[in-house]
Design a protein around this motif. Structure first.
Motif, PDB file in Angstrom:
ATOM      1  N   ASP A 168       0.833  -1.207   0.000  1.00 20.36           N
ATOM      2  CA  ASP A 168       0.000   0.000   0.000  1.00 20.36           C
ATOM      3  C   ASP A 168       0.865   1.254   0.000  1.00 20.36           C
ATOM      4  OD1 ASP A 168      -2.408  -1.387   0.002  1.00 20.36           O
ATOM      5  OD2 ASP A 168      -2.450  -1.544   2.187  1.00 20.36           O
ATOM      6  N   ASN A 169       2.003   1.147   0.643  1.00 18.25           N
ATOM      7  CA  ASN A 169       2.922   2.283   0.783  1.00 18.25           C
ATOM      8  C   ASN A 169       4.160   2.035  -0.063  1.00 18.25           C
ATOM      9  OD1 ASN A 169       4.808   4.193   1.671  1.00 18.25           O
ATOM     10  ND2 ASN A 169       3.884   4.286   3.718  1.00 18.25           N
ATOM     11  N   ILE A 170       4.419   2.885  -1.043  1.00 16.64           N
ATOM     12  CA  ILE A 170       5.564   2.702  -1.920  1.00 16.64           C
ATOM     13  C   ILE A 170       6.880   2.767  -1.144  1.00 16.64           C
ATOM     14  CG2 ILE A 170       5.722   5.174  -2.477  1.00 16.64           C
ATOM     15  CD1 ILE A 170       6.428   2.221  -4.882  1.00 16.64           C
ATOM     16  N   THR A 171       6.883   3.518  -0.039  1.00 14.56           N
ATOM     17  CA  THR A 171       8.098   3.614   0.782  1.00 14.56           C
ATOM     18  C   THR A 171       8.498   2.245   1.307  1.00 14.56           C
ATOM     19  OG1 THR A 171       7.509   5.869   1.428  1.00 14.56           O
ATOM     20  CG2 THR A 171       9.165   4.754   2.774  1.00 14.56           C
ATOM     21  N   ASN A 172       7.501   1.430   1.680  1.00 19.67           N
ATOM     22  CA  ASN A 172       7.792   0.080   2.166  1.00 19.67           C
ATOM     23  C   ASN A 172       8.397  -0.782   1.073  1.00 19.67           C
ATOM     24  OD1 ASN A 172       6.737   0.758   4.659  1.00 19.67           O
ATOM     25  ND2 ASN A 172       4.727  -0.112   4.244  1.00 19.67           N
ATOM     26  N   LEU A 173       7.852  -0.659  -0.156  1.00 22.17           N
ATOM     27  CA  LEU A 173       8.382  -1.432  -1.275  1.00 22.17           C
ATOM     28  C   LEU A 173       9.823  -1.036  -1.567  1.00 22.17           C
ATOM     29  CD1 LEU A 173       8.044  -3.443  -3.594  1.00 22.17           C
ATOM     30  CD2 LEU A 173       7.109  -1.576  -4.979  1.00 22.17           C
ATOM     31  N   LEU A 174      10.099   0.252  -1.580  1.00 22.30           N
ATOM     32  CA  LEU A 174      11.457   0.719  -1.846  1.00 22.30           C
ATOM     33  C   LEU A 174      12.430   0.220  -0.782  1.00 22.30           C
ATOM     34  CD1 LEU A 174      10.709   4.398  -2.943  1.00 22.30           C
ATOM     35  CD2 LEU A 174      11.326   2.476  -4.419  1.00 22.30           C
ATOM     36  N   ALA A 175      11.975   0.200   0.464  1.00 19.91           N
ATOM     37  CA  ALA A 175      12.827  -0.296   1.557  1.00 19.91           C
ATOM     38  C   ALA A 175      13.098  -1.786   1.385  1.00 19.91           C
ATOM     39  CB  ALA A 175      12.152  -0.023   2.902  1.00 19.91           C
ATOM     40  N   ASN A 176      12.062  -2.532   0.965  1.00 19.48           N
ATOM     41  CA  ASN A 176      12.235  -3.966   0.739  1.00 19.48           C
ATOM     42  C   ASN A 176      13.222  -4.231  -0.398  1.00 19.48           C
ATOM     43  OD1 ASN A 176      10.462  -4.710   2.753  1.00 19.48           O
ATOM     44  ND2 ASN A 176       8.696  -4.881   1.384  1.00 19.48           N
ATOM     45  N   ILE A 177      13.094  -3.456  -1.474  1.00 21.94           N
ATOM     46  CA  ILE A 177      14.007  -3.628  -2.607  1.00 21.94           C
ATOM     47  C   ILE A 177      15.433  -3.318  -2.185  1.00 21.94           C
ATOM     48  CG2 ILE A 177      14.649  -2.744  -4.885  1.00 21.94           C
ATOM     49  CD1 ILE A 177      11.653  -2.282  -5.397  1.00 21.94           C
ATOM     50  N   LYS A 178      15.622  -2.222  -1.475  1.00 26.18           N
ATOM     51  CA  LYS A 178      16.961  -1.843  -1.010  1.00 26.18           C
ATOM     52  C   LYS A 178      17.578  -2.958  -0.179  1.00 26.18           C
ATOM     53  CE  LYS A 178      19.470   1.776   1.509  1.00 26.18           C
ATOM     54  NZ  LYS A 178      19.334   3.061   2.251  1.00 26.18           N
ATOM     55  N   GLU A 179      16.775  -3.549   0.712  1.00 28.82           N
ATOM     56  CA  GLU A 179      17.253  -4.638   1.568  1.00 28.82           C
ATOM     57  C   GLU A 179      17.661  -5.849   0.735  1.00 28.82           C
ATOM     58  OE1 GLU A 179      15.315  -6.113   5.501  1.00 28.82           O
ATOM     59  OE2 GLU A 179      14.450  -7.350   3.886  1.00 28.82           O
ATOM     60  N   LYS A 180      16.833  -6.206  -0.245  1.00 27.37           N
ATOM     61  CA  LYS A 180      17.111  -7.406  -1.035  1.00 27.37           C
ATOM     62  C   LYS A 180      18.283  -7.203  -2.000  1.00 27.37           C
ATOM     63  CE  LYS A 180      14.085  -9.421   1.261  1.00 27.37           C
ATOM     64  NZ  LYS A 180      14.604 -10.218   2.413  1.00 27.37           N
ATOM     65  N   VAL A 181      18.423  -5.994  -2.511  1.00 26.44           N
ATOM     66  CA  VAL A 181      19.589  -5.697  -3.352  1.00 26.44           C
ATOM     67  C   VAL A 181      20.865  -5.797  -2.518  1.00 26.44           C
ATOM     68  CG1 VAL A 181      20.771  -3.868  -4.637  1.00 26.44           C
ATOM     69  CG2 VAL A 181      18.335  -4.269  -5.011  1.00 26.44           C
ATOM     70  N   ALA A 182      20.818  -5.286  -1.293  1.00 29.08           N
ATOM     71  CA  ALA A 182      21.981  -5.360  -0.399  1.00 29.08           C
ATOM     72  C   ALA A 182      22.331  -6.801  -0.050  1.00 29.08           C
ATOM     73  CB  ALA A 182      21.713  -4.558   0.874  1.00 29.08           C
ATOM     74  N   GLU A 183      21.307  -7.665  -0.005  1.00 35.48           N
ATOM     75  CA  GLU A 183      21.542  -9.078   0.303  1.00 35.48           C
ATOM     76  C   GLU A 183      22.098  -9.835  -0.907  1.00 35.48           C
ATOM     77  OE1 GLU A 183      17.911 -10.681   1.835  1.00 35.48           O
ATOM     78  OE2 GLU A 183      17.900  -9.371   3.597  1.00 35.48           O
ATOM     79  N   GLY A 184      22.121  -9.193  -2.059  1.00 34.80           N
ATOM     80  CA  GLY A 184      22.772  -9.786  -3.227  1.00 34.80           C
ATOM     81  C   GLY A 184      21.873 -10.523  -4.192  1.00 34.80           C
ATOM     82  N   TYR A 185      20.543 -10.450  -4.004  1.00 33.34           N
ATOM     83  CA  TYR A 185      19.645 -11.137  -4.926  1.00 33.34           C
ATOM     84  C   TYR A 185      19.870 -10.639  -6.345  1.00 33.34           C
ATOM     85  CZ  TYR A 185      17.116 -13.501  -1.193  1.00 33.34           C
ATOM     86  OH  TYR A 185      16.792 -14.319  -0.146  1.00 33.34           O
ATOM     87  N   LYS A 186      19.877 -11.572  -7.300  1.00 31.12           N
ATOM     88  CA  LYS A 186      20.284 -11.274  -8.675  1.00 31.12           C
ATOM     89  C   LYS A 186      19.170 -10.689  -9.534  1.00 31.12           C
ATOM     90  CE  LYS A 186      24.341 -12.972  -7.768  1.00 31.12           C
ATOM     91  NZ  LYS A 186      25.461 -12.040  -7.523  1.00 31.12           N
ATOM     92  N   ARG A 187      17.961 -10.684  -9.030  1.00 28.13           N
ATOM     93  CA  ARG A 187      16.828 -10.137  -9.774  1.00 28.13           C
ATOM     94  C   ARG A 187      15.722  -9.800  -8.786  1.00 28.13           C
ATOM     95  NH1 ARG A 187      12.468 -12.775  -9.121  1.00 28.13           N
ATOM     96  NH2 ARG A 187      12.895 -14.661 -10.306  1.00 28.13           N
ATOM     97  N   ILE A 188      15.053  -8.660  -9.018  1.00 26.90           N
ATOM     98  CA  ILE A 188      13.937  -8.244  -8.181  1.00 26.90           C
ATOM     99  C   ILE A 188      12.648  -8.357  -8.994  1.00 26.90           C
ATOM    100  CG2 ILE A 188      12.900  -6.378  -6.835  1.00 26.90           C
ATOM    101  CD1 ILE A 188      15.480  -7.395  -5.596  1.00 26.90           C
ATOM    102  N   LYS A 189      11.654  -9.047  -8.438  1.00 30.51           N
ATOM    103  CA  LYS A 189      10.328  -9.115  -9.059  1.00 30.51           C
ATOM    104  C   LYS A 189       9.338  -8.393  -8.174  1.00 30.51           C
ATOM    105  CE  LYS A 189       7.705 -13.000  -9.116  1.00 30.51           C
ATOM    106  NZ  LYS A 189       7.226 -14.314  -9.598  1.00 30.51           N
ATOM    107  N   ILE A 190       8.544  -7.497  -8.774  1.00 33.62           N
ATOM    108  CA  ILE A 190       7.489  -6.839  -8.012  1.00 33.62           C
ATOM    109  C   ILE A 190       6.138  -7.190  -8.623  1.00 33.62           C
ATOM    110  CG2 ILE A 190       8.952  -4.951  -7.198  1.00 33.62           C
ATOM    111  CD1 ILE A 190       7.712  -3.163  -9.341  1.00 33.62           C
ATOM    112  N   LYS A 191       5.168  -7.393  -7.762  1.00 27.78           N
ATOM    113  CA  LYS A 191       3.809  -7.692  -8.197  1.00 27.78           C
ATOM    114  C   LYS A 191       3.108  -6.393  -8.590  1.00 27.78           C
ATOM    115  CE  LYS A 191       3.774 -12.185  -7.060  1.00 27.78           C
ATOM    116  NZ  LYS A 191       3.376 -13.298  -7.931  1.00 27.78           N
ATOM    117  N   ILE A 192       2.283  -6.475  -9.642  1.00 32.69           N
ATOM    118  CA  ILE A 192       1.521  -5.316 -10.089  1.00 32.69           C
ATOM    119  C   ILE A 192       0.074  -5.706 -10.349  1.00 32.69           C
ATOM    120  CG2 ILE A 192       3.506  -4.109 -11.094  1.00 32.69           C
ATOM    121  CD1 ILE A 192       2.479  -5.103 -13.870  1.00 32.69           C
ATOM    122  N   LYS A 193      -0.775  -4.698 -10.447  1.00 35.22           N
ATOM    123  CA  LYS A 193      -2.161  -4.862 -10.863  1.00 35.22           C
ATOM    124  C   LYS A 193      -2.638  -3.498 -11.353  1.00 35.22           C
ATOM    125  CE  LYS A 193      -4.221  -4.040  -6.275  1.00 35.22           C
ATOM    126  NZ  LYS A 193      -5.121  -4.608  -5.232  1.00 35.22           N
TER     127      LYS A 193
END
Length: 368
Positions: A141-166
Protein backbone atom coordinates in the motif's frame (compact mmCIF):
# COMPACT_ATOMS: atom_id res chain seq x y z
CA UNK A 1 11.43 -49.53 -4.76
CA UNK A 2 8.43 -50.98 -3.03
CA UNK A 3 6.24 -48.35 -1.34
CA UNK A 4 4.65 -49.80 1.78
CA UNK A 5 3.61 -46.64 3.67
CA UNK A 6 2.47 -43.13 2.73
CA UNK A 7 1.79 -40.33 5.21
CA UNK A 8 -0.06 -37.09 4.50
CA UNK A 9 0.30 -34.05 6.73
CA UNK A 10 -1.92 -30.98 6.39
CA UNK A 11 -0.08 -27.91 7.64
CA UNK A 12 -1.07 -24.37 8.51
CA UNK A 13 2.06 -22.22 8.69
CA UNK A 14 1.97 -18.54 9.54
CA UNK A 15 4.00 -16.44 7.15
CA UNK A 16 6.65 -14.14 8.53
CA UNK A 17 5.21 -11.26 6.51
CA UNK A 18 1.90 -10.96 4.63
CA UNK A 19 2.28 -11.50 0.87
CA UNK A 20 -0.01 -9.54 -1.47
CA UNK A 21 -0.69 -10.20 -5.17
CA UNK A 22 -3.57 -9.30 -7.48
CA UNK A 23 -5.36 -12.34 -6.00
CA UNK A 24 -5.30 -10.98 -2.46
CA UNK A 25 -3.15 -11.17 0.68
CA UNK A 26 -1.85 -14.34 2.31
CA UNK A 27 -1.05 -14.39 6.03
CA UNK A 28 -1.00 -18.17 6.46
CA UNK A 29 -0.24 -21.02 4.09
CA UNK A 30 -2.36 -24.14 4.16
CA UNK A 31 -0.68 -26.98 2.29
CA UNK A 32 0.13 -30.70 2.30
CA UNK A 33 3.35 -32.63 2.87
CA UNK A 34 3.59 -36.20 1.56
CA UNK A 35 5.99 -38.82 2.92
CA UNK A 36 6.53 -42.04 0.94
CA UNK A 37 8.33 -44.89 2.74
CA UNK A 38 9.98 -47.83 1.06
CA UNK A 39 10.07 -51.39 2.35
CA UNK A 40 13.64 -50.63 3.48
CA UNK A 41 12.44 -47.83 5.74
CA UNK A 42 13.73 -44.95 3.61
CA UNK A 43 11.52 -41.83 3.40
CA UNK A 44 11.00 -39.52 0.46
CA UNK A 45 9.31 -36.13 0.84
CA UNK A 46 7.12 -34.03 -1.45
CA UNK A 47 5.07 -30.86 -1.04
CA UNK A 48 1.61 -30.07 -2.42
CA UNK A 49 1.89 -26.33 -3.04
CA UNK A 50 -1.78 -25.49 -2.55
CA UNK A 51 -3.56 -22.75 -0.66
CA UNK A 52 -6.97 -22.50 0.98
CA UNK A 53 -8.78 -21.18 -2.08
CA UNK A 54 -8.67 -21.95 -5.84
CA UNK A 55 -7.35 -18.53 -6.86
CA UNK A 56 -4.01 -19.22 -8.56
CA UNK A 57 -5.17 -22.59 -9.91
CA UNK A 58 -8.35 -24.66 -9.67
CA UNK A 59 -6.92 -26.85 -6.91
CA UNK A 60 -6.99 -26.00 -3.21
CA UNK A 61 -5.74 -27.80 -0.12
CA UNK A 62 -8.88 -29.78 0.70
CA UNK A 63 -9.46 -30.85 -2.91
CA UNK A 64 -5.87 -32.03 -3.26
CA UNK A 65 -6.12 -33.93 0.02
CA UNK A 66 -9.19 -35.78 -1.32
CA UNK A 67 -7.51 -36.43 -4.68
CA UNK A 68 -4.46 -37.92 -2.99
CA UNK A 69 -6.50 -39.97 -0.54
CA UNK A 70 -9.07 -41.38 -2.97
CA UNK A 71 -7.23 -41.74 -6.27
CA UNK A 72 -3.47 -41.17 -6.32
CA UNK A 73 -2.16 -42.88 -3.20
CA UNK A 74 -3.97 -46.18 -4.05
CA UNK A 75 -2.04 -46.23 -7.34
CA UNK A 76 1.30 -46.08 -5.49
CA UNK A 77 0.79 -47.85 -2.17
CA UNK A 78 2.08 -51.44 -1.94
CA UNK A 79 3.44 -51.35 -5.47
CA UNK A 80 6.96 -51.47 -6.89
CA UNK A 81 8.28 -48.48 -8.82
CA UNK A 82 11.35 -48.96 -10.99
CA UNK A 83 11.85 -45.26 -11.76
CA UNK A 84 10.00 -42.03 -10.80
CA UNK A 85 9.22 -41.35 -14.48
CA UNK A 86 6.77 -44.27 -14.24
CA UNK A 87 4.57 -42.33 -11.79
CA UNK A 88 3.40 -39.86 -14.43
CA UNK A 89 2.12 -42.71 -16.62
CA UNK A 90 0.18 -44.20 -13.71
CA UNK A 91 -1.49 -40.86 -13.02
CA UNK A 92 -2.36 -40.06 -16.66
CA UNK A 93 -5.93 -41.44 -16.55
CA UNK A 94 -6.86 -38.73 -14.05
CA UNK A 95 -7.27 -35.25 -15.49
CA UNK A 96 -5.35 -32.22 -14.19
CA UNK A 97 -4.95 -32.12 -10.35
CA UNK A 98 -1.31 -31.31 -11.05
CA UNK A 99 -0.48 -30.03 -7.57
CA UNK A 100 -1.64 -33.28 -5.96
CA UNK A 101 0.17 -35.40 -8.56
CA UNK A 102 3.36 -33.40 -8.12
CA UNK A 103 3.36 -33.88 -4.35
CA UNK A 104 3.46 -37.66 -4.37
CA UNK A 105 5.67 -37.81 -7.47
CA UNK A 106 8.14 -35.48 -5.74
CA UNK A 107 8.24 -37.79 -2.72
CA UNK A 108 9.00 -40.74 -5.04
CA UNK A 109 11.81 -38.78 -6.74
CA UNK A 110 13.37 -37.97 -3.36
CA UNK A 111 13.04 -41.60 -2.27
CA UNK A 112 14.59 -42.81 -5.54
CA UNK A 113 17.58 -40.48 -5.24
CA UNK A 114 18.16 -41.55 -1.63
CA UNK A 115 17.90 -45.22 -2.60
CA UNK A 116 20.49 -44.64 -5.34
CA UNK A 117 22.67 -42.64 -2.96
CA UNK A 118 22.75 -39.56 -5.22
CA UNK A 119 21.50 -35.96 -4.94
CA UNK A 120 18.09 -35.28 -6.44
CA UNK A 121 19.70 -32.75 -8.78
CA UNK A 122 21.96 -35.49 -10.16
CA UNK A 123 19.01 -37.89 -10.55
CA UNK A 124 17.25 -35.23 -12.65
CA UNK A 125 20.28 -34.67 -14.86
CA UNK A 126 21.36 -31.38 -13.30
CA UNK A 127 24.89 -30.15 -13.96
CA UNK A 128 25.20 -26.99 -11.87
CA UNK A 129 26.78 -26.81 -8.43
CA UNK A 130 25.16 -23.46 -7.61
CA UNK A 131 22.28 -21.34 -8.93
CA UNK A 132 21.47 -17.64 -9.00
CA UNK A 133 18.38 -16.54 -7.12
CA UNK A 134 15.96 -13.63 -7.36
CA UNK A 135 13.28 -12.51 -4.94
CA UNK A 136 9.56 -11.82 -5.32
CA UNK A 137 8.03 -8.82 -3.51
CA UNK A 138 4.30 -8.41 -3.00
CA UNK A 139 2.13 -5.36 -3.60
CA UNK A 140 2.53 -2.69 -0.91
CA UNK A 141 0.00 0.00 0.00
CA UNK A 142 2.92 2.28 0.78
CA UNK A 143 5.56 2.70 -1.92
CA UNK A 144 8.10 3.61 0.78
CA UNK A 145 7.79 0.08 2.17
CA UNK A 146 8.38 -1.43 -1.28
CA UNK A 147 11.46 0.72 -1.85
CA UNK A 148 12.83 -0.30 1.56
CA UNK A 149 12.23 -3.97 0.74
CA UNK A 150 14.01 -3.63 -2.61
CA UNK A 151 16.96 -1.84 -1.01
CA UNK A 152 17.25 -4.64 1.57
CA UNK A 153 17.11 -7.41 -1.04
CA UNK A 154 19.59 -5.70 -3.35
CA UNK A 155 21.98 -5.36 -0.40
CA UNK A 156 21.54 -9.08 0.30
CA UNK A 157 22.77 -9.79 -3.23
CA UNK A 158 19.64 -11.14 -4.93
CA UNK A 159 20.28 -11.27 -8.68
CA UNK A 160 16.83 -10.14 -9.77
CA UNK A 161 13.94 -8.24 -8.18
CA UNK A 162 10.33 -9.11 -9.06
CA UNK A 163 7.49 -6.84 -8.01
CA UNK A 164 3.81 -7.69 -8.20
CA UNK A 165 1.52 -5.32 -10.09
CA UNK A 166 -2.16 -4.86 -10.86
CA UNK A 167 -4.25 -2.14 -12.52
CA UNK A 168 -3.81 1.06 -10.53
CA UNK A 169 -0.61 -0.28 -8.96
CA UNK A 170 1.61 -0.42 -12.02
CA UNK A 171 3.12 2.47 -14.04
CA UNK A 172 3.55 4.88 -11.14
CA UNK A 173 5.00 2.12 -8.96
CA UNK A 174 7.45 0.91 -11.62
CA UNK A 175 8.47 4.50 -12.44
CA UNK A 176 9.21 5.22 -8.78
CA UNK A 177 11.21 2.01 -8.43
CA UNK A 178 13.24 2.84 -11.55
CA UNK A 179 13.97 6.35 -10.28
CA UNK A 180 15.50 4.86 -7.12
CA UNK A 181 17.02 1.75 -8.73
CA UNK A 182 17.74 2.55 -12.39
CA UNK A 183 20.08 -0.37 -13.07
CA UNK A 184 18.84 -3.38 -11.12
CA UNK A 185 17.50 -6.44 -13.01
CA UNK A 186 13.78 -5.81 -12.57
CA UNK A 187 10.67 -7.69 -13.68
CA UNK A 188 6.96 -7.39 -12.94
CA UNK A 189 4.30 -10.04 -12.33
CA UNK A 190 0.65 -9.31 -13.07
CA UNK A 191 -0.89 -12.69 -12.14
CA UNK A 192 -3.41 -12.39 -15.02
CA UNK A 193 -4.71 -8.97 -13.92
CA UNK A 194 -4.91 -7.35 -17.40
CA UNK A 195 -6.71 -7.81 -20.73
CA UNK A 196 -5.88 -6.76 -24.30
CA UNK A 197 -7.82 -3.56 -23.61
CA UNK A 198 -4.85 -2.61 -21.41
CA UNK A 199 -2.29 -2.83 -24.24
CA UNK A 200 -1.56 0.91 -23.90
CA UNK A 201 -0.59 0.40 -20.25
CA UNK A 202 1.56 -2.62 -20.99
CA UNK A 203 3.23 -0.80 -23.91
CA UNK A 204 4.14 2.01 -21.55
CA UNK A 205 6.18 -0.47 -19.53
CA UNK A 206 8.62 -0.85 -22.44
CA UNK A 207 10.41 2.33 -21.35
CA UNK A 208 11.43 0.83 -18.00
CA UNK A 209 13.90 -1.75 -19.38
CA UNK A 210 12.19 -4.67 -17.63
CA UNK A 211 13.52 -8.21 -17.90
CA UNK A 212 9.96 -9.41 -18.54
CA UNK A 213 6.27 -9.00 -17.78
CA UNK A 214 5.04 -12.21 -16.19
CA UNK A 215 1.55 -13.51 -17.04
CA UNK A 216 -0.13 -10.20 -17.87
CA UNK A 217 -3.29 -11.77 -19.35
CA UNK A 218 -5.79 -14.51 -18.49
CA UNK A 219 -4.60 -17.76 -16.97
CA UNK A 220 -4.51 -20.51 -19.60
CA UNK A 221 -4.51 -18.06 -22.50
CA UNK A 222 -1.99 -18.42 -25.33
CA UNK A 223 -3.64 -16.59 -28.24
CA UNK A 224 -4.03 -13.15 -26.64
CA UNK A 225 -0.53 -13.37 -25.19
CA UNK A 226 0.75 -13.94 -28.74
CA UNK A 227 -1.13 -10.82 -29.88
CA UNK A 228 0.28 -8.84 -26.96
CA UNK A 229 3.87 -9.96 -27.56
CA UNK A 230 3.64 -8.57 -31.11
CA UNK A 231 2.63 -5.19 -29.68
CA UNK A 232 5.26 -4.76 -26.96
CA UNK A 233 9.04 -4.98 -26.81
CA UNK A 234 9.29 -6.29 -23.24
CA UNK A 235 9.41 -10.11 -23.20
CA UNK A 236 6.20 -11.79 -22.07
CA UNK A 237 6.82 -14.56 -19.54
CA UNK A 238 4.17 -17.27 -19.30
CA UNK A 239 3.23 -18.69 -15.90
CA UNK A 240 -0.42 -19.65 -15.39
CA UNK A 241 -0.71 -20.41 -19.11
CA UNK A 242 1.70 -23.37 -18.97
CA UNK A 243 0.36 -26.52 -17.33
CA UNK A 244 1.96 -29.22 -19.47
CA UNK A 245 4.40 -30.18 -22.20
CA UNK A 246 1.57 -29.74 -24.71
CA UNK A 247 0.88 -26.18 -23.50
CA UNK A 248 4.57 -25.42 -23.96
CA UNK A 249 4.53 -26.77 -27.52
CA UNK A 250 1.54 -24.58 -28.39
CA UNK A 251 3.05 -21.48 -26.74
CA UNK A 252 6.26 -21.90 -28.75
CA UNK A 253 4.37 -22.41 -32.01
CA UNK A 254 2.08 -19.42 -31.41
CA UNK A 255 4.95 -17.25 -30.11
CA UNK A 256 2.89 -16.45 -27.02
CA UNK A 257 5.94 -15.33 -25.05
CA UNK A 258 9.71 -15.33 -25.00
CA UNK A 259 10.30 -16.75 -21.49
CA UNK A 260 8.66 -19.45 -19.35
CA UNK A 261 8.34 -19.57 -15.59
CA UNK A 262 8.29 -23.26 -14.71
CA UNK A 263 6.64 -24.31 -11.46
CA UNK A 264 6.95 -28.00 -10.63
CA UNK A 265 3.52 -28.23 -9.02
CA UNK A 266 1.72 -26.36 -11.76
CA UNK A 267 2.93 -28.75 -14.49
CA UNK A 268 2.36 -31.92 -12.47
CA UNK A 269 5.82 -32.91 -11.27
CA UNK A 270 9.51 -33.27 -11.94
CA UNK A 271 9.17 -35.67 -14.87
CA UNK A 272 6.98 -33.21 -16.78
CA UNK A 273 9.34 -30.40 -15.74
CA UNK A 274 12.28 -32.24 -17.31
CA UNK A 275 10.35 -32.76 -20.55
CA UNK A 276 9.39 -29.07 -20.71
CA UNK A 277 13.00 -28.11 -19.97
CA UNK A 278 14.30 -30.24 -22.85
CA UNK A 279 11.73 -28.80 -25.27
CA UNK A 280 12.56 -25.22 -24.31
CA UNK A 281 16.27 -25.97 -24.66
CA UNK A 282 15.62 -27.20 -28.21
CA UNK A 283 13.80 -23.97 -29.17
CA UNK A 284 15.97 -21.51 -27.24
CA UNK A 285 13.30 -20.49 -24.72
CA UNK A 286 14.95 -19.53 -21.39
CA UNK A 287 13.44 -20.87 -18.18
CA UNK A 288 13.38 -19.89 -14.56
CA UNK A 289 11.81 -21.62 -11.56
CA UNK A 290 8.93 -19.78 -9.91
CA UNK A 291 7.94 -19.95 -6.28
CA UNK A 292 4.68 -20.90 -4.57
CA UNK A 293 5.57 -19.73 -1.06
CA UNK A 294 6.91 -23.22 -0.38
CA UNK A 295 8.20 -24.66 2.84
CA UNK A 296 11.74 -26.00 2.74
CA UNK A 297 10.63 -29.31 1.22
CA UNK A 298 9.13 -27.71 -1.88
CA UNK A 299 12.01 -25.24 -1.94
CA UNK A 300 14.49 -28.13 -2.05
CA UNK A 301 12.76 -29.59 -5.12
CA UNK A 302 12.96 -26.17 -6.80
CA UNK A 303 16.69 -26.03 -6.15
CA UNK A 304 17.16 -29.47 -7.69
CA UNK A 305 15.26 -28.74 -10.92
CA UNK A 306 17.03 -25.40 -11.32
CA UNK A 307 20.34 -27.27 -11.59
CA UNK A 308 19.36 -28.20 -15.18
CA UNK A 309 21.23 -26.26 -17.86
CA UNK A 310 18.41 -24.21 -19.42
CA UNK A 311 17.33 -22.55 -16.18
CA UNK A 312 19.33 -19.52 -17.25
CA UNK A 313 17.41 -16.81 -15.36
CA UNK A 314 17.33 -16.32 -11.56
CA UNK A 315 14.38 -18.08 -9.93
CA UNK A 316 12.21 -17.26 -6.91
CA UNK A 317 13.79 -19.68 -4.44
CA UNK A 318 14.70 -17.18 -1.73
CA UNK A 319 15.97 -18.02 1.77
CA UNK A 320 13.64 -19.81 4.20
CA UNK A 321 13.90 -16.81 6.54
CA UNK A 322 12.23 -14.63 3.90
CA UNK A 323 8.94 -16.44 4.57
CA UNK A 324 9.12 -18.38 7.85
CA UNK A 325 10.19 -17.76 11.42
CA UNK A 326 11.27 -21.41 11.38
CA UNK A 327 11.19 -23.74 8.42
CA UNK A 328 10.43 -27.49 8.59
CA UNK A 329 13.85 -28.56 7.25
CA UNK A 330 17.38 -28.60 8.62
CA UNK A 331 19.47 -26.80 7.63
CA UNK A 332 17.22 -24.08 6.31
CA UNK A 333 17.63 -22.75 2.76
CA UNK A 334 20.11 -19.86 2.90
CA UNK A 335 20.91 -17.58 -0.02
CA UNK A 336 24.40 -16.09 0.08
CA UNK A 337 25.09 -13.12 -2.18
CA UNK A 338 22.25 -14.09 -4.48
CA UNK A 339 23.34 -17.71 -4.89
CA UNK A 340 22.33 -21.11 -3.59
CA UNK A 341 24.61 -24.14 -3.42
CA UNK A 342 23.11 -27.32 -4.83
CA UNK A 343 23.10 -29.92 -2.02
CA UNK A 344 25.46 -32.85 -2.57
CA UNK A 345 23.76 -35.20 -0.08
CA UNK A 346 21.42 -37.97 -1.30
CA UNK A 347 17.86 -36.94 -2.15
CA UNK A 348 16.69 -33.39 -1.54
CA UNK A 349 19.77 -32.81 0.62
CA UNK A 350 17.89 -31.52 3.68
CA UNK A 351 16.55 -33.30 6.76
CA UNK A 352 12.89 -32.85 7.71
CA UNK A 353 12.48 -31.38 11.20
CA UNK A 354 9.73 -33.68 12.47
CA UNK A 355 9.11 -31.59 15.59
CA UNK A 356 8.49 -28.49 13.50
CA UNK A 357 6.46 -30.44 10.93
CA UNK A 358 4.16 -31.89 13.58
CA UNK A 359 3.90 -28.56 15.41
CA UNK A 360 2.43 -26.98 12.28
CA UNK A 361 0.26 -29.98 11.32
CA UNK A 362 -3.50 -29.84 11.79
CA UNK A 363 -4.22 -33.27 10.31
CA UNK A 364 -2.34 -36.47 9.51
CA UNK A 365 -3.38 -39.60 7.67
CA UNK A 366 -1.37 -42.82 7.28
CA UNK A 367 -1.82 -45.38 4.52
CA UNK A 368 -0.28 -48.85 4.79
Amino acid sequence: MRINEINMFKLNMKMKNPFTTSFGTQHTRSFIIVEAKSSKGVSGWGECVTSDSPLYIEEFTDSSWLMLEKFLIPLILNTTIDHPDDVQERFNPYKRNHLAKSAIEGAIWDLYAKTEGIPLATALGGTRTSIEVGVSLGIEDNITNLLANIKEKVAEGYKRIKIKIKPGKDIEVIDTVRQHFPDIPLMVDANSAYTLEDVHVLKEMDKFNLMMIEQPLTAGDLIDHAKLQKEIKTPVCLDESIHSFEDTQKAIELKSGKIINLKIGRVGGLTQSKEIHDLCTQFGIPLWCGGMLESGIGRAHNIAITSLENFTLPGDTASSSRYWEKDIIEPEVVVENGKLTIPDKPGIGFEVDMNELLKNSVEKQTFK
